[in-house]
Design a protein around this motif. Structure first.
Motif, PDB file in Angstrom:
ATOM      1  N   TRP A  71       0.819  -1.221   0.000  1.00 39.10           N
ATOM      2  CA  TRP A  71       0.000   0.000   0.000  1.00 39.10           C
ATOM      3  C   TRP A  71       0.851   1.269   0.000  1.00 39.10           C
ATOM      4  CZ3 TRP A  71      -0.268  -3.772   3.797  1.00 39.10           C
ATOM      5  CH2 TRP A  71      -1.327  -4.681   3.692  1.00 39.10           C
ATOM      6  N   ALA A 107      -8.087   1.706   4.485  1.00 39.13           N
ATOM      7  CA  ALA A 107      -9.536   1.679   4.246  1.00 39.13           C
ATOM      8  C   ALA A 107      -9.917   2.548   3.057  1.00 39.13           C
ATOM      9  CB  ALA A 107     -10.287   2.136   5.497  1.00 39.13           C
ATOM     10  N   ARG A 110      -9.016   0.615  -0.083  1.00 41.90           N
ATOM     11  CA  ARG A 110     -10.025  -0.416  -0.364  1.00 41.90           C
ATOM     12  C   ARG A 110     -11.260   0.204  -1.031  1.00 41.90           C
ATOM     13  NH1 ARG A 110     -14.968  -0.607   2.260  1.00 41.90           N
ATOM     14  NH2 ARG A 110     -13.909  -0.449   4.280  1.00 41.90           N
ATOM     15  N   ARG A 111     -11.694   1.356  -0.549  1.00 41.91           N
ATOM     16  CA  ARG A 111     -12.847   2.024  -1.166  1.00 41.91           C
ATOM     17  C   ARG A 111     -12.515   2.461  -2.594  1.00 41.91           C
ATOM     18  NH1 ARG A 111     -13.914   3.516   4.390  1.00 41.91           N
ATOM     19  NH2 ARG A 111     -12.356   5.191   4.346  1.00 41.91           N
ATOM     20  N   HIS A 138      -4.792  -8.583  -0.527  1.00 40.81           N
ATOM     21  CA  HIS A 138      -5.643  -8.106   0.569  1.00 40.81           C
ATOM     22  C   HIS A 138      -6.833  -7.325   0.018  1.00 40.81           C
ATOM     23  CE1 HIS A 138      -6.740  -4.414   2.809  1.00 40.81           C
ATOM     24  NE2 HIS A 138      -6.961  -5.270   3.790  1.00 40.81           N
ATOM     25  N   LEU A 139      -6.556  -6.433  -0.942  1.00 37.65           N
ATOM     26  CA  LEU A 139      -7.603  -5.545  -1.428  1.00 37.65           C
ATOM     27  C   LEU A 139      -8.704  -6.293  -2.177  1.00 37.65           C
ATOM     28  CD1 LEU A 139      -5.260  -2.638  -2.524  1.00 37.65           C
ATOM     29  CD2 LEU A 139      -6.972  -2.528  -0.695  1.00 37.65           C
ATOM     30  N   ARG A 142     -10.723  -8.283   0.435  1.00 37.09           N
ATOM     31  CA  ARG A 142     -11.596  -7.402   1.221  1.00 37.09           C
ATOM     32  C   ARG A 142     -12.748  -6.878   0.363  1.00 37.09           C
ATOM     33  NH1 ARG A 142     -14.756  -5.259   3.357  1.00 37.09           N
ATOM     34  NH2 ARG A 142     -14.804  -3.906   5.220  1.00 37.09           N
ATOM     35  N   GLU A 186      -9.133  -0.193  12.634  1.00 35.04           N
ATOM     36  CA  GLU A 186      -8.976  -0.406  11.202  1.00 35.04           C
ATOM     37  C   GLU A 186      -8.474  -1.811  10.910  1.00 35.04           C
ATOM     38  OE1 GLU A 186      -7.357   2.042   7.323  1.00 35.04           O
ATOM     39  OE2 GLU A 186      -6.217   2.206   9.194  1.00 35.04           O
ATOM     40  N   GLU A 190     -10.608  -4.026   8.362  1.00 34.68           N
ATOM     41  CA  GLU A 190     -10.042  -4.210   7.026  1.00 34.68           C
ATOM     42  C   GLU A 190      -9.316  -5.535   6.831  1.00 34.68           C
ATOM     43  OE1 GLU A 190     -10.853  -2.308   4.596  1.00 34.68           O
ATOM     44  OE2 GLU A 190     -11.933  -0.947   5.940  1.00 34.68           O
ATOM     45  N   SER A 191      -9.138  -6.316   7.890  1.00 28.05           N
ATOM     46  CA  SER A 191      -8.511  -7.632   7.727  1.00 28.05           C
ATOM     47  C   SER A 191      -9.531  -8.623   7.196  1.00 28.05           C
ATOM     48  CB  SER A 191      -7.963  -8.134   9.064  1.00 28.05           C
ATOM     49  OG  SER A 191      -6.897  -7.341   9.514  1.00 28.05           O
ATOM     50  N   GLN A 195     -13.729 -10.785   8.394  1.00 32.59           N
ATOM     51  CA  GLN A 195     -14.913 -10.415   7.639  1.00 32.59           C
ATOM     52  C   GLN A 195     -15.651 -11.664   7.158  1.00 32.59           C
ATOM     53  OE1 GLN A 195     -16.021  -7.236   7.285  1.00 32.59           O
ATOM     54  NE2 GLN A 195     -14.320  -6.734   8.667  1.00 32.59           N
TER      55      GLN A 195
END
Length: 257
Positions: A71, A107, A110-111, A138-139, A142, A186, A190-191, A195
């Protein structure tokens, strides 16, 4: 800090310094030889752009590849050649860039990736497949988590998280967190391991020669989501993605399964 060495990939890969230039050259050559649209905007910042690679015949659907770099680094221009595998089978491939930490938070990234998927899905009909490497793994994981009102997820059929960081908690104990600015809330939000499991098949793909931390991350996601895990023999964190450039490779076949 305590886990800096655990998440240091380049230090354990022979010739690691040469990889970024090699990637960039291969990507530039591929763009020059391929039908593509470059730097299409999906957001307001200069990095919120995606490249779109078109097959020579009617598209079967959309593959979105999200790059890694903790990131913190890289952009879409390093990875264009990895579109070759899906393209050869008739799939359109999109590769987005995104803003980097510390200018934004994970975060926010990710958005942005979700916004990129929405934007490109409006251009390309058909099923959607996601693939991402490292931070990109990861992205995409998620982004695959079921979200109310995310109509594009009705078209999602497959996610492949390559060497993903599925649990952000260990990064709290690395020097990188000075730029990532992760906090406990976070990390939990975000992990991917914290989720709900996506409604589509997910494959975790990791190299056998990766750092133990990444093998553990892959196993953590496999356990949390009860999904398939593939350990690619004799692959490390940098070359584990190279098979995406090969139409008949096992990794390309998994993305298109």
């Amino acid at each position: 800090m305590e886990l800096d060495d655990a998440y240091a990939n380049a230090a354990y890969i022979p010739g690691a310094d040469a990889y970024p230039e090699k990637w960039a050259q291969a990507a530039a050559t591929f763009r020059a030889q391929t039908l593509c649209e470059l730097d299409l905007a999906y957001g307001e910042s200069p990095r919120q752009r995606f490249d779109l690679f078109h097959p020579p015949r009617l598209s079967k659907g959309l593959v979105v590849f999200v790059h890694g770099g903790y990131w913190l680094r890289f952009d879409k221009s390093f990875w264009s050649h990895l579109a070759a595998g899906p393209l050869a089978h008739g799939w359109t491939v999109a590769m987005p860039s995104y803003d980097l930490c510390p200018d934004v938070r994970i975060a926010d990234i990710r958005r942005q990736i979700v916004a990129a998927i929405v934007s490109v899905s409006q251009r390309v009909p058909g099923p959607i497949r996601l693939a991402g490497h490292s931070a990109g793994g990861h992205l995409v994981a998620r982004a695959s988590v079921p979200t109310t009102g995310a109509r594009w997820q009705d078209r999602l059929v497959q996610t492949v998280a390559i060497s993903p960081v599925a649990d952000l908690a260990p990064l709290l104990r690395t020097s990188m967190n000075a730029d990532l600015n992760l906090e406990a809330a976070e990390v939990a939000a975000e992990s991917p391991i914290h989720q709900p499991q996506p409604k589509v098949p997910v494959t975790v793909w990791v190299g056998s020669d990766e750092r133990p931390a990444f093998l553990q991350q892959a196993s953590a996601l496999e356990t949390a989501w009860q999904c398939q895990k593939v350990v690619a023999a004799n692959k490390h964190h940098f070359d584990v993605i190279e098979e995406l450039a090969e139409p008949d490779s096992a990794l390309t076949s998994t993305v298109l399964a």
